[in-house]
Structures are given as C-alpha cells and as structure tokens.
Design a protein around this motif. Structure first.
Motif, mmCIF file in Angstrom:
data_model
loop_
_atom_site.group_PDB
_atom_site.id
_atom_site.type_symbol
_atom_site.label_atom_id
_atom_site.label_comp_id
_atom_site.label_asym_id
_atom_site.label_seq_id
_atom_site.Cartn_x
_atom_site.Cartn_y
_atom_site.Cartn_z
ATOM 1 N N ALA A 10 0.896 -0.897 7.374
ATOM 2 C CA ALA A 10 2.227 -0.948 6.720
ATOM 3 C C ALA A 10 1.922 -2.104 5.534
ATOM 4 C CB ALA A 10 3.030 -1.626 7.967
ATOM 5 N N ASP A 11 2.938 -2.283 4.894
ATOM 6 C CA ASP A 11 2.938 -3.315 3.848
ATOM 7 C C ASP A 11 2.909 -4.436 4.531
ATOM 8 O OD1 ASP A 11 2.475 -1.424 2.025
ATOM 9 O OD2 ASP A 11 4.809 -1.795 1.167
ATOM 10 N N VAL A 12 2.435 -5.686 3.925
ATOM 11 C CA VAL A 12 2.653 -6.928 4.701
ATOM 12 C C VAL A 12 3.139 -7.931 3.671
ATOM 13 C CG1 VAL A 12 1.199 -8.705 5.574
ATOM 14 C CG2 VAL A 12 0.470 -6.213 6.080
ATOM 15 N N TYR A 13 3.722 -9.049 4.343
ATOM 16 C CA TYR A 13 4.046 -10.314 3.496
ATOM 17 C C TYR A 13 3.449 -11.538 4.431
ATOM 18 C CZ TYR A 13 7.708 -8.956 0.057
ATOM 19 O OH TYR A 13 8.188 -8.028 -0.952
ATOM 20 N N TYR B 245 1.399 -1.938 19.432
ATOM 21 C CA TYR B 245 2.165 -2.751 19.605
ATOM 22 C C TYR B 245 3.482 -2.442 18.321
ATOM 23 C CZ TYR B 245 0.806 -6.677 22.342
ATOM 24 O OH TYR B 245 0.542 -7.384 23.424
ATOM 25 N N LEU B 246 3.018 -1.755 17.066
ATOM 26 C CA LEU B 246 3.731 -1.463 16.209
ATOM 27 C C LEU B 246 4.663 -0.315 16.510
ATOM 28 C CD1 LEU B 246 1.629 -1.939 13.294
ATOM 29 C CD2 LEU B 246 3.436 -3.689 13.910
ATOM 30 N N TYR C 32 -3.595 -15.350 7.381
ATOM 31 C CA TYR C 32 -4.258 -14.302 6.180
ATOM 32 C C TYR C 32 -4.975 -13.419 7.009
ATOM 33 C CZ TYR C 32 -7.260 -12.901 2.084
ATOM 34 O OH TYR C 32 -8.067 -12.013 1.450
ATOM 35 N N ILE C 33 -5.829 -13.547 8.071
ATOM 36 C CA ILE C 33 -6.576 -12.640 8.583
ATOM 37 C C ILE C 33 -5.742 -11.656 9.432
ATOM 38 C CG2 ILE C 33 -8.268 -12.362 10.410
ATOM 39 C CD1 ILE C 33 -9.589 -13.545 7.985
ATOM 40 N N SER C 34 -4.674 -11.966 9.988
ATOM 41 C CA SER C 34 -3.905 -11.319 10.709
ATOM 42 C C SER C 34 -2.979 -10.205 9.543
ATOM 43 C CB SER C 34 -2.504 -12.025 11.188
ATOM 44 O OG SER C 34 -2.993 -12.542 12.480
ATOM 45 N N ALA C 35 -2.904 -10.529 8.396
ATOM 46 C CA ALA C 35 -2.252 -9.998 7.167
ATOM 47 C C ALA C 35 -3.134 -8.613 7.056
ATOM 48 C CB ALA C 35 -1.906 -10.782 5.919
ATOM 49 N N ILE C 36 -4.499 -8.925 6.842
ATOM 50 C CA ILE C 36 -5.318 -7.820 6.309
ATOM 51 C C ILE C 36 -5.629 -6.854 7.295
ATOM 52 C CG2 ILE C 36 -6.263 -9.411 4.487
ATOM 53 C CD1 ILE C 36 -9.008 -9.587 6.040
ATOM 54 N N ASN D 227 0.784 -1.218 0.216
ATOM 55 C CA ASN D 227 0.046 0.083 0.217
ATOM 56 C C ASN D 227 0.887 1.131 -0.149
ATOM 57 O OD1 ASN D 227 -2.609 -1.417 0.055
ATOM 58 N ND2 ASN D 227 -2.119 -2.002 2.536
ATOM 59 N N GLY D 228 2.160 1.076 -0.390
ATOM 60 C CA GLY D 228 2.969 2.462 -0.420
ATOM 61 C C GLY D 228 3.697 2.565 0.952
ATOM 62 N N PHE D 229 3.392 1.661 2.019
ATOM 63 C CA PHE D 229 4.153 2.310 3.291
ATOM 64 C C PHE D 229 5.540 2.105 3.122
ATOM 65 C CE2 PHE D 229 -0.111 1.368 4.822
ATOM 66 C CZ PHE D 229 -0.520 2.312 5.502
#
Length: 259
Positions: free
Chosen positions: A167-170, A254-255, A157-161, A146-148
């Motif tokens: 932030a961007d996510v892998y 947390y982040l 998957y649910i944690s990712a979205i 998303n450009g972060f």
C-alpha cells in the motif's frame, strides 16, 4: 568553527517530553532538556573529521556523513540486522539505505533517508551499538506513494518500507499526526489504515489519530451536506509488534483481516 550536525534524543534523560532535545555539533554536544554537554577533544575531532563528520551535501541542503550503499561493504552484523526485518538488498537499494563505517568513536550506523522529489530531505542515522537515533535535517512525514488505493500510517522507517510493498505509506516517525495532513489523506484515499506499534504509546496514538479522522469526516459532511464527498474506511490494525517484525505473508494477512 562549530556547526550543528544533527538533533536527536538524549542518551541520559531520554528527552523528557521532547523527541529531539540533544544537539550534536562538530566539536561536542548539548542537551537542552537535562543540560548535559560535552566538548570533543582534538583526537576525537580528528577521528570524526575523517569519516563521521565529512559531510556530503545534497540539493535540499541536508548534510550526511560519508557512507556507502554497496551492501558488499556493509558490516555483516549490520546487514544481518536489516535481513532480520526482511529488508534485503532489493529494498536497501530501492530506498537508498546507506552504511557509515565504525570510526572508532561513534560506532557504525545506518542512514535511512526520506526521499521527496528524488532528493533526500531528512535522514535518520541509526546506531546499532550502542543503540541511538539521530535526525539529520528537518523531520517530516515520509510519504511513499506507489499508486495504491489504500494508505497505511506507521511509526518507524523500517516498518514503512516493509508495508510499502502492499500500500502507499505515511511514516510518522512517532505516534503523532499533524492535522494539516488530514485533507491530503482524505482527498487521496478512501481506505486508510493505522498500524502503529503494539505498545501503550502506539495504542494511545492510534486512538488519537482515529478521533482526528472521524472528527474531520463529520466536519466535512456538516459543511458540505449537499455534496457527495466520498465514503471513507478508517481502521486500526492491532498487533503485538509493529509491522517490521512480520514476514510479508503475515503483513498481508493483517492487512486483509477485517476487509
């Protein structure tokens, strides 16, 4: 004619050391770990043919069951399950989450798609009762960009979205990171966060991935001593639960902790 529908963990043996040892076909299933197999009878085949195994083809070649993305047609209990993880209608629509109705045999399920270049390339089919997960297509890292300036690595998957709002996510779909992903991550991000599950496997996986990053960074500096190749901050978020269990405010806290 029997066709492969999906690969996933076996309900009986758990897959041993394999994450996807059970093959489900249109006329039965077979586990390549424990050897258990079963053929579906004609009635069951007929029921599956009506909905669960009526495929939809997308350009990438992934076959998915007939489903709906209209949350008004979701079973209330399934919608409640998504809402319990703060996945509301906006996120459901954004990530193209689908619902497969109960066929009277397999039970209702959710389709959690991996989108690449605006196409579905892999789909996780999550059954809620009984709980089971089947993969459709070739499993791969789900990259949400998303450009972060920061990227977060998560297990599911649910944690990712959920964390993709910050932030961007892998999404690794597990605790293993292929070393081939390291150059892309280090080239595109200076801030890399590992937030795996808080269980033993997640803690062990995070330590292993952190070692991979540290080794690769040292290797780059050794190979190119005269080149400014950047400074990276690779850190691990430690929490009792995985990200999807926390509210947006808690995720943000947390982040931000330790920055």
């Amino acid at each position: 004619m029997s066709n492969l529908v999906s690969m996933g963990p076996c309900d009986d043996c758990g897959g041993g050391h394999k994450s996807a040892c059970r093959a489900t076909y249109t006329d039965g299933f077979k586990c390549f770990s424990c050897g258990k197999s079963k053929s579906f009878d004609s009635h069951r085949m007929a029921m599956m043919g009506k909905a669960a195994f009526k495929p939809v083809t997308v350009k990438s070649g992934v076959y998915i069951p007939k489903h709906t993305r209209d949350t008004r047609e979701f079973n209330p209990a399934t919608l409640k399950w998504l809402y319990s993880y703060y996945v509301y209608d906006k996120l459901i629509k954004k990530h193209r989450i689908g619902y497969v109705e109960d066929t009277g045999d397999w039970g209702e399920s959710l389709l959690l798609p991996v989108i690449k270049d605006n196409e579905m390339v892999f789909v996780t089919r999550r059954f809620l009762n009984p709980k089971r997960v089947l993969g459709i297509g070739e499993k791969q890292v789900y990259k949400i960009k998303n450009g972060f300036k920061e990227v977060i690595l998560v297990e599911d998957y649910i944690s990712a979205i959920r964390v993709a709002e910050f932030a961007d996510v892998y999404c690794l779909f597990g605790t293993y990171l292929n070393k081939d992903e390291l150059p892309e991550l280090l080239n595109n991000y200076n801030n890399i966060t590992l937030w795996l599950d808080g269980d033993e496997a997640g803690v062990k996986g995070a330590k292993s991935i952190l070692k991979q990053f540290n080794y690769k960074i040292k290797e780059n500096k050794r190979r190119f001593p005269l080149r400014h190749i950047g400074n990276w901050n690779v850190r691990v978020v430690e929490s009792a639960e995985d990200p999807k269990f926390y509210s947006p405010t808690e995720i943000k806290e947390y982040l931000n902790d330790g920055k």
